[in-house]
Design a protein around this motif. Structure first.
Motif, mmCIF file in Angstrom:
data_model
loop_
_atom_site.group_PDB
_atom_site.id
_atom_site.type_symbol
_atom_site.label_atom_id
_atom_site.label_comp_id
_atom_site.label_asym_id
_atom_site.label_seq_id
_atom_site.Cartn_x
_atom_site.Cartn_y
_atom_site.Cartn_z
ATOM 1 N N THR A 41 45.271 71.154 15.606
ATOM 2 C CA THR A 41 44.419 71.975 14.851
ATOM 3 C C THR A 41 44.678 72.838 13.489
ATOM 4 O O THR A 41 44.385 72.362 12.933
ATOM 5 C CB THR A 41 42.935 72.508 15.724
ATOM 6 O OG1 THR A 41 43.314 71.592 17.030
ATOM 7 C CG2 THR A 41 41.967 72.232 14.540
ATOM 8 N N GLU A 42 45.342 73.473 14.199
ATOM 9 C CA GLU A 42 45.778 74.822 12.611
ATOM 10 C C GLU A 42 46.592 73.748 12.165
ATOM 11 O O GLU A 42 46.810 74.342 10.809
ATOM 12 C CB GLU A 42 46.144 75.874 13.358
ATOM 13 C CG GLU A 42 44.952 76.782 13.989
ATOM 14 C CD GLU A 42 44.774 76.988 15.791
ATOM 15 O OE1 GLU A 42 45.309 75.428 16.110
ATOM 16 O OE2 GLU A 42 44.805 77.263 16.468
ATOM 17 N N VAL A 43 47.856 73.437 12.748
ATOM 18 C CA VAL A 43 48.685 72.393 12.236
ATOM 19 C C VAL A 43 48.560 71.855 11.068
ATOM 20 O O VAL A 43 48.647 71.939 9.687
ATOM 21 C CB VAL A 43 49.491 71.981 13.026
ATOM 22 C CG1 VAL A 43 50.821 71.368 12.287
ATOM 23 C CG2 VAL A 43 50.786 73.522 13.439
ATOM 24 N N ASP A 44 47.333 70.986 11.446
ATOM 25 C CA ASP A 44 46.611 70.115 10.822
ATOM 26 C C ASP A 44 45.981 70.206 9.907
ATOM 27 O O ASP A 44 46.012 70.117 7.870
ATOM 28 C CB ASP A 44 45.383 68.946 11.244
ATOM 29 C CG ASP A 44 46.650 68.024 11.996
ATOM 30 O OD1 ASP A 44 47.975 67.633 11.658
ATOM 31 O OD2 ASP A 44 45.769 67.207 13.349
ATOM 32 N N TYR A 45 45.103 71.742 9.305
ATOM 33 C CA TYR A 45 44.470 72.199 8.795
ATOM 34 C C TYR A 45 45.119 73.122 7.933
ATOM 35 O O TYR A 45 45.457 72.746 6.451
ATOM 36 C CB TYR A 45 43.213 72.828 9.003
ATOM 37 C CG TYR A 45 42.776 73.605 8.155
ATOM 38 C CD1 TYR A 45 41.442 73.589 7.760
ATOM 39 C CD2 TYR A 45 43.181 75.360 8.307
ATOM 40 C CE1 TYR A 45 41.032 74.208 6.566
ATOM 41 C CE2 TYR A 45 42.274 76.289 6.679
ATOM 42 C CZ TYR A 45 41.304 76.085 6.129
ATOM 43 O OH TYR A 45 40.644 76.164 5.718
ATOM 44 N N LEU A 46 46.299 73.679 8.058
ATOM 45 C CA LEU A 46 47.128 74.132 7.400
ATOM 46 C C LEU A 46 47.648 73.264 6.428
ATOM 47 O O LEU A 46 48.798 73.842 5.377
ATOM 48 C CB LEU A 46 48.208 75.307 7.926
ATOM 49 C CG LEU A 46 47.029 76.390 8.903
ATOM 50 C CD1 LEU A 46 48.733 77.575 9.238
ATOM 51 C CD2 LEU A 46 46.923 77.081 7.195
ATOM 52 N N ALA A 47 48.635 72.048 6.474
ATOM 53 C CA ALA A 47 48.589 70.962 5.920
ATOM 54 C C ALA A 47 48.090 70.546 4.673
ATOM 55 O O ALA A 47 48.308 70.706 3.436
ATOM 56 C CB ALA A 47 49.002 69.673 7.023
ATOM 57 N N TYR A 48 46.569 70.767 4.804
ATOM 58 C CA TYR A 48 45.495 70.129 4.278
ATOM 59 C C TYR A 48 45.831 71.000 2.857
ATOM 60 O O TYR A 48 45.986 70.899 1.759
ATOM 61 C CB TYR A 48 43.850 69.966 4.924
ATOM 62 C CG TYR A 48 43.351 69.956 4.186
ATOM 63 C CD1 TYR A 48 43.534 69.291 3.104
ATOM 64 C CD2 TYR A 48 42.421 71.406 4.126
ATOM 65 C CE1 TYR A 48 41.988 69.682 2.011
ATOM 66 C CE2 TYR A 48 41.368 71.803 3.309
ATOM 67 C CZ TYR A 48 40.673 70.927 2.599
ATOM 68 O OH TYR A 48 39.651 71.203 1.722
ATOM 69 N N VAL A 49 45.654 72.243 3.758
ATOM 70 C CA VAL A 49 45.825 73.595 3.038
ATOM 71 C C VAL A 49 47.024 73.533 1.582
ATOM 72 O O VAL A 49 47.477 73.867 0.902
ATOM 73 C CB VAL A 49 45.359 75.504 3.104
ATOM 74 C CG1 VAL A 49 46.336 76.756 2.503
ATOM 75 C CG2 VAL A 49 44.145 75.542 4.123
ATOM 76 N N ASN A 50 48.153 73.361 2.076
ATOM 77 C CA ASN A 50 49.140 73.587 1.565
ATOM 78 C C ASN A 50 49.617 72.121 0.540
ATOM 79 O O ASN A 50 49.852 72.342 -0.454
ATOM 80 C CB ASN A 50 50.564 73.377 3.080
ATOM 81 C CG ASN A 50 51.841 73.844 2.615
ATOM 82 O OD1 ASN A 50 51.617 74.529 1.290
ATOM 83 N ND2 ASN A 50 52.956 73.191 2.318
ATOM 84 N N LYS A 51 48.891 70.562 1.404
ATOM 85 C CA LYS A 51 48.667 69.724 -0.212
ATOM 86 C C LYS A 51 47.686 69.774 -0.819
ATOM 87 O O LYS A 51 48.169 69.112 -2.293
ATOM 88 C CB LYS A 51 48.827 69.142 1.452
ATOM 89 C CG LYS A 51 49.160 67.564 0.255
ATOM 90 C CD LYS A 51 48.609 65.868 0.409
ATOM 91 C CE LYS A 51 48.798 65.053 0.168
ATOM 92 N NZ LYS A 51 48.887 63.602 0.847
#
Length: 224
Positions: A35-45
């Motif tokens: 969950t956190e990894v996916d969310y931060l991938a969205y933030v990063n992208k």
């Protein structure tokens, strides 16, 4: 071995050579593996100005405990790197120790009580009331929103991709506003909606709460 000398440790992290002195490098070690990894991938992208900030996420299969997130993010940082950890209340032990170690080592903590999933819910609505470490009600309410109908149910991977990202996109300021409102209910003297939780506030009593908004403010995604 450090991150530099062990390139396959956890999730490999590669520093950008020759970066500008004005360029910020932010490391975030996270408790969860999905969950956190996916969310931060969205933030990063989608949300970060990558010309100004490089965000690296440190995660591990089967997750990290609170103290382990601090240990991982302190694994041989370069001078000037900004260090964050993200972990939840859940039923973890060692949370006060993780906070203490973070303070001593200039590591910022984005803590959620009962879980990071509260941060997702706050994109859609306000929330209140002690949860005693359980995310049951958080999940029940989150499932009312598009893409999250099965979130937290048995067999669901709790990913934040596709329709789930579409549903929260552009609602970061709403989530931050709702998170800050929760601070007003904190019983500790010195906590405030404007200033956040005071240093002496016991994180185990911040129920419910989430400080993920502080990370977004540090990344210049929302106002601090």
């Amino acid at each position: 071995m450090t991150r530099r000398s062990k390139p396959n440790a956890d999730r490999p992290i590669h520093r950008s050579p020759g970066r500008s002195r004005d360029h910020r490098v932010v490391y975030v070690a996270v408790e969860g593996e999905i969950t956190e990894v996916d969310y931060l991938a969205y933030v990063n992208k989608e949300l970060i100005d990558d010309g100004q900030i490089t965000l690296h996420v440190i995660a591990r299969a089967n997750g990290l405990k609170p103290m382990e997130t601090v240990t991982k993010v302190l694994d041989d940082p370069d001078p000037g790197d900004e260090l964050w950890v993200m972990f939840d209340r859940d039923e973890h032990t060692g949370i006060p120790q993780a906070f203490s170690s973070g303070r001593k080592n200039d590591v910022d903590v984005a803590f959620s009580h009962p879980s990071f999933d509260l941060w997702l819910l706050l994109h859609f609505q306000a929330f209140s009331g002690s949860q005693n470490g359980s995310s049951k009600i958080v999940h029940e309410k989150l499932r009312q929103y598009p893409g999250y109908e099965t979130f937290g149910k048995q067999g669901d991977d709790k990913s934040v991709k596709g329709t789930r990202v579409d549903s929260i996109r552009g609602k970061e300021r709403t989530a931050a506003r709702n998170a800050r409102k929760l601070i007003k209910d904190c019983a500790f003297d010195g906590c405030s909606e404007a200033g956040g939780h005071a240093d002496g506030c016991d994180p185990l009593r911040r129920d419910p709460s989430t400080d993920v908004w502080r990370l977004l403010a540090a990344l210049k995604i929302i106002d601090d």
